[in-house]
Design an enzyme around this catalytic site. Structure first.
Site, PDB file in Angstrom:
ATOM      1  N   THR A  34       0.817  -1.219   0.000  1.00 60.24           N
ATOM      2  CA  THR A  34       0.000   0.000   0.000  1.00 60.24           C
ATOM      3  C   THR A  34       0.849   1.268   0.000  1.00 60.24           C
ATOM      4  OG1 THR A  34      -0.191   0.044   2.410  1.00 60.24           O
ATOM      5  CG2 THR A  34      -1.862  -1.181   1.213  1.00 60.24           C
ATOM      6  N   ASP A  35       0.213   2.368  -0.398  1.00 58.85           N
ATOM      7  CA  ASP A  35       0.888   3.663  -0.389  1.00 58.85           C
ATOM      8  C   ASP A  35       0.507   4.437   0.867  1.00 58.85           C
ATOM      9  OD1 ASP A  35      -1.685   4.641  -0.830  1.00 58.85           O
ATOM     10  OD2 ASP A  35      -1.317   5.158  -2.919  1.00 58.85           O
ATOM     11  N   ALA A  36       0.908   5.690   0.948  1.00 55.43           N
ATOM     12  CA  ALA A  36       0.641   6.510   2.129  1.00 55.43           C
ATOM     13  C   ALA A  36      -0.855   6.697   2.375  1.00 55.43           C
ATOM     14  CB  ALA A  36       1.325   7.876   1.998  1.00 55.43           C
TER      15      ALA A  36
END
Length: 153
Positions: A34-36
């Site tokens: 996942t990203d931020a």
């Protein structure tokens, strides 16, 4: 790891039909995917699709490392078209499919989807080319591979 196949009929040339199977691979989303914002980073869908294609070929009896080292053949990605339709999030259980759409003398085209339940998250078309591992020049897909990926499971 649970995998499944469903048989479908696809055509490459107008008068030539192959019986092809849809391969499915379950994948869990980890935090590293996942990203931020907490959703799967867009490039990681390509990694999920690569895993599904590799496992599909393995299920067909094709070990890519053996073909690379002993037979001097590789499959390389020539093109990818991806439509991102909905996000996946941490801990989602996904299904990644791979279906052979067409096969030519030196290339194959796969349709792939990443799904959460019945929801399609990404839909893609991936073009692969068989190349000589020493020259990186396109070459005919070996008969053993052609037969393995075009027969029913």
């Amino acid at each position: 790891m649970a995998v499944s196949c469903q048989v479908a009929v696809f055509s490459h040339f107008p008068l030539q039909y192959f019986r092809m199977s849809q391969f499915s691979l379950p994948i869990r989303v980890y935090i590293e995917d996942t990203d931020a914002g907490g959703i799967v980073y867009y490039a990681n869908y390509l990694r999920f699709m690569e895993r599904a294609r590799t496992e599909w070929l393995r299920e067909c009896g094709i070990e890519l490392d053996v073909w690379q080292h002993e037979k001097r053949r590789l499959f390389v990605v020539r093109s990818v078209q991806v439509d991102y339709l909905a996000p996946a999030r941490f801990n989602d259980q996904l299904t990644v499919t791979a279906t052979l759409k067409s096969m030519r003398s030196a290339s194959v085209v796969c349709e792939q989807k990443v799904m959460r339940g019945d929801t399609v998250l990404t839909s893609s078309t991936v073009g692969l080319v068989c190349v000589d591992a020493d020259k990186f020049a396109a070459c005919a897909i070996p008969t053993e591979i052609r037969e393995a990926i075009s027969r029913e499971f």
